[in-house]
Structure formats: structure tokens, C-alpha cells
Scaffold this motif. Sequence first.
Motif, short mmCIF file in Angstrom:
data_model
loop_
_atom_site.label_atom_id
_atom_site.label_comp_id
_atom_site.label_asym_id
_atom_site.label_seq_id
_atom_site.Cartn_x
_atom_site.Cartn_y
_atom_site.Cartn_z
N ILE A 285 -21.21 27.52 -14.21
CA ILE A 285 -20.58 27.08 -15.49
C ILE A 285 -19.66 26.40 -14.82
O ILE A 285 -19.38 24.88 -15.59
N THR A 286 -19.33 26.31 -13.97
CA THR A 286 -18.36 25.21 -13.07
C THR A 286 -18.48 23.91 -12.54
O THR A 286 -17.64 23.22 -12.28
N GLN A 287 -19.69 24.05 -11.80
CA GLN A 287 -20.44 22.99 -11.07
C GLN A 287 -21.17 23.12 -11.07
O GLN A 287 -22.27 22.34 -10.35
N GLY A 288 -22.33 23.62 -12.40
CA GLY A 288 -23.97 23.41 -12.73
C GLY A 288 -25.00 24.07 -11.81
O GLY A 288 -23.90 24.93 -11.31
N TRP A 289 -25.87 23.97 -11.78
CA TRP A 289 -27.04 24.77 -11.17
C TRP A 289 -27.10 24.47 -9.28
O TRP A 289 -26.84 25.48 -8.74
N LEU A 290 -26.74 23.02 -9.27
CA LEU A 290 -26.36 22.52 -7.82
C LEU A 290 -25.35 23.19 -7.16
O LEU A 290 -24.89 23.58 -6.19
N GLY A 291 -24.36 24.01 -8.07
CA GLY A 291 -22.69 24.34 -8.03
C GLY A 291 -23.57 25.35 -6.37
O GLY A 291 -22.83 25.61 -5.88
N LEU A 292 -24.82 26.45 -6.71
CA LEU A 292 -24.83 27.31 -6.02
C LEU A 292 -25.73 26.60 -4.46
O LEU A 292 -25.30 27.66 -3.55
N TRP A 293 -26.06 25.73 -4.54
CA TRP A 293 -26.36 25.38 -3.78
C TRP A 293 -24.81 23.99 -2.71
O TRP A 293 -25.28 23.90 -1.34
N ARG A 294 -24.11 24.86 -3.63
CA ARG A 294 -22.79 24.24 -2.53
C ARG A 294 -22.23 24.49 -0.80
O ARG A 294 -22.74 25.73 -0.53
N GLY A 295 -22.19 23.59 0.21
CA GLY A 295 -22.34 23.91 1.39
C GLY A 295 -23.48 23.74 1.80
O GLY A 295 -23.41 24.68 3.20
N THR A 296 -24.64 23.96 1.56
CA THR A 296 -25.54 23.70 2.35
C THR A 296 -25.47 22.90 3.31
O THR A 296 -26.55 22.98 4.01
N VAL A 297 -25.43 22.17 2.78
CA VAL A 297 -24.90 20.36 4.01
C VAL A 297 -24.20 21.62 5.33
O VAL A 297 -24.53 21.64 6.66
N ALA A 298 -22.81 21.90 5.46
CA ALA A 298 -22.30 22.85 6.20
C ALA A 298 -23.86 23.71 7.02
O ALA A 298 -22.96 24.19 7.85
N SER A 299 -23.89 24.89 5.72
CA SER A 299 -24.85 25.48 6.61
C SER A 299 -26.08 24.87 7.29
O SER A 299 -26.56 25.75 8.10
N LEU A 300 -26.66 23.90 6.89
CA LEU A 300 -27.67 23.13 7.84
C LEU A 300 -27.10 22.68 9.48
O LEU A 300 -27.87 22.82 9.86
N LEU A 301 -25.62 22.34 9.54
CA LEU A 301 -25.31 21.81 10.91
C LEU A 301 -24.97 23.03 11.19
O LEU A 301 -24.45 23.37 12.80
N ARG A 302 -25.14 24.50 11.14
CA ARG A 302 -24.69 25.61 11.61
C ARG A 302 -26.35 26.38 12.00
O ARG A 302 -26.26 26.46 12.83
N ASN A 303 -26.55 26.16 10.97
CA ASN A 303 -28.27 27.32 10.96
C ASN A 303 -29.42 26.46 11.95
O ASN A 303 -30.11 27.35 12.50
N ILE A 304 -29.16 24.86 11.62
CA ILE A 304 -30.55 24.21 12.50
C ILE A 304 -30.12 24.85 14.29
O ILE A 304 -31.12 25.24 14.67
N PRO A 305 -28.83 24.30 14.22
CA PRO A 305 -28.80 24.04 15.68
C PRO A 305 -28.92 25.51 16.18
O PRO A 305 -29.21 26.02 17.11
N GLY A 306 -28.04 26.67 15.52
CA GLY A 306 -28.05 27.56 15.34
C GLY A 306 -28.95 28.82 15.44
O GLY A 306 -28.74 29.72 16.68
N VAL A 307 -29.88 28.79 15.00
CA VAL A 307 -31.38 29.21 14.46
C VAL A 307 -32.15 28.36 16.11
O VAL A 307 -32.80 29.98 16.93
N ALA A 308 -32.25 27.14 16.43
CA ALA A 308 -32.85 26.99 17.09
C ALA A 308 -32.46 27.76 18.73
O ALA A 308 -32.86 27.46 19.24
N LEU A 309 -31.21 27.10 18.88
CA LEU A 309 -30.23 27.64 20.27
C LEU A 309 -30.68 29.15 20.57
O LEU A 309 -31.02 29.98 21.94
N TYR A 310 -30.60 29.82 19.51
CA TYR A 310 -31.00 31.65 19.36
C TYR A 310 -32.01 32.34 19.82
O TYR A 310 -32.07 32.39 20.74
N MET A 311 -32.96 31.21 18.80
CA MET A 311 -34.40 31.90 19.97
C MET A 311 -34.93 30.94 20.52
O MET A 311 -35.61 32.09 21.32
N THR A 312 -34.52 29.84 21.01
CA THR A 312 -35.21 29.57 22.11
C THR A 312 -34.04 30.15 23.45
O THR A 312 -35.22 30.62 24.24
N SER A 313 -33.07 30.31 23.40
CA SER A 313 -31.91 31.61 24.72
C SER A 313 -32.57 32.56 24.40
O SER A 313 -32.86 32.99 25.68
#
Length: 306
Positions: free
Chosen positions: A57-85
Motif C-alpha cells: 500500500i505504501t510503496q507498491g509491489w516493488l517495495g517488497l524488493w526494497r534493499g535488493t541492491v544492498a542484499s546483492l552487495l552482501r550476498n553475492i560476495p558473501g555466498v561466493a566467499l563462503y562457499m569457496t572458503s
Amino acid sequence: MSNVTQQLVSGALSGFASTVCLQPFDLLKTRMQQGDRILIRPRNSSLIIHTARDVVITQGWLGLWRGTVASLLRNIPGVALYMTSLTQLRTLMASSTHFARNPPSIRPGSNSTSTLPTLTPQGNLLAGATARVAVGFLLNPVTVLKARFESNMYAYESLGGAVRGLVSAGPSVLLRGFVASSLRDAPYAGLFVVCYEGIKREASVMFPASSHAHAAFIHSAAGASAGAIATMATHPFDVIKTKIQVRSEDRYNGLLRTVRTIWVQSGPRGYFAGASLRLGRKILSSAIGWAVYEGGLGILLRAERR
């Protein structure tokens, strides 16, 4: 392409796929955990649906994906480093008589397509916990950024504004919640790897993989089951971590103080706020993530042999 590069690429793809698909789970979990008290369930509506409706209601359907860029900045290197290490550490530990699985973990008659080294349960527990905590320490500032960007308690208009706000708050903020994160991540990762390898091993014996698609299904099922077990065992520390990283009041300054505040305000139930969302997300992310990682790594290894 070196083995480490193959593992990093597969891990990055795994992190990207699970993050984009499951960001709404993370956002709703953060919203449900950030308050002082347990949210009251609305009449004739589930709390999750009510929270999601407020966001839409307040942000539209895309509001459910708020923070996706921050999550990608955390999870792409995080998952890559975790699984590799994790893979590198398990490879190193497999050369030790203390941790190498003997006899081999795959019994005669099974058709394993696993791309990972096999260890004893103790070895898997230690490898998972060590890799997860080390990567968590390196990326804790991005984790704080992700939590605050998902929260509606900070009026961040952009990712750049969130970064500036975090930097202006001082260096101590960058490691907020690390102890709680470690208390969550170490047992979670250790339990997950032990359960994942055990379930995958037994499934390979009971239902030998006859194709790459069948192997991917076994990896997904093992990941989902292991994720569910490890998630419920460690969820209270996830609630504590979110409170410390999102709230700035003095009563949330420190692990023990936050534990006491949650207990006084909400009782035992307070430590399981958002548990169903985290459980759903972990089951799906484990299924997607490990299937993509092992599948992608297998494809790269086969391509290199040609």
C-alpha cells in the motif's frame, strides 16, 4: 579457469539467484523483528500478509524488493566467499586423518554426483562454522547496511544515502551485531553442512542419481531439509542481531542488554519473531543456492575436462 575461480563464479551465481528470488522474505522478516513488542495479529488475517499489505500500500509491489541492491552487495560476495572458503577448507581438512571420512562416505551401489570433499561430521561442523564466521566478520558492515535499508525506521532514499548515514554514525556501528551474528552463524553453518552432507549421502544411496537433473533435485532437497533444521535451532540469535543492527536506543546496545530487553518486552515468543519467514527463506535459499552452486561447479569442471 582455476578451481578457486570456478568456486567463486558458482558461489556468486548462487548468491544472485537466491537473493533476487527471495528478497521479499528478508524485508518482511526485518519489519516483523524491528519493533519493541510482538506484533498483534490482525483479525481474519495472518501477520505476514498484513505486513506485506502495508508495504504494498505504501510503496507498491516493488517495495517488497526494497534493499535488493544492498542484499546483492552482501550476498553475492558473501555466498561466493563462503562457499569457496568452505570448499577450500574442506579440501585441506580432507588431507588430515582426523577429519577425512574413512571409509568413503559413498557406499557401493550409489551414484554420487557431489563436487565437494567428504569429511567426518566433526570436520563438517568445524569447517562450516569457521568459514561462515570469517566471512561474516568481513561483510558485517554490509549486513548492517542491508538491515537498515530494509527497515522502515530509516528514511534512506538511496543506497548512497544509506552508506553516508552509516559512515557518519561512526566506525563502531560497522560491527554492530557481529557477536550475535556469530552466535547464529557458527552453529547454523556447522549444523547445516553436517545435515546437508548426511542427507545428500543417504539420498544418493536410496535414490542413485541417474541424470544431472536428478542430482540437482537431491542437492535441493538436502539443502532445504538441512536449512530447516539449522534455521529453527539458531533463530533467536537472528532476532537479537536484527534488533542490535536496526535499533539505536541504549537498551539495544550490546548482546546481553538486547537479550534482556526482548525478554522483558515480549517473553520467550519475542525470540522467534519472523521465524516462519526466515524458515521459508532459508529452505528455499538453501535449495536454490546449493543446487546452483554444485550444478554450476559441475558444469565448469566438465567443461574444463573437454
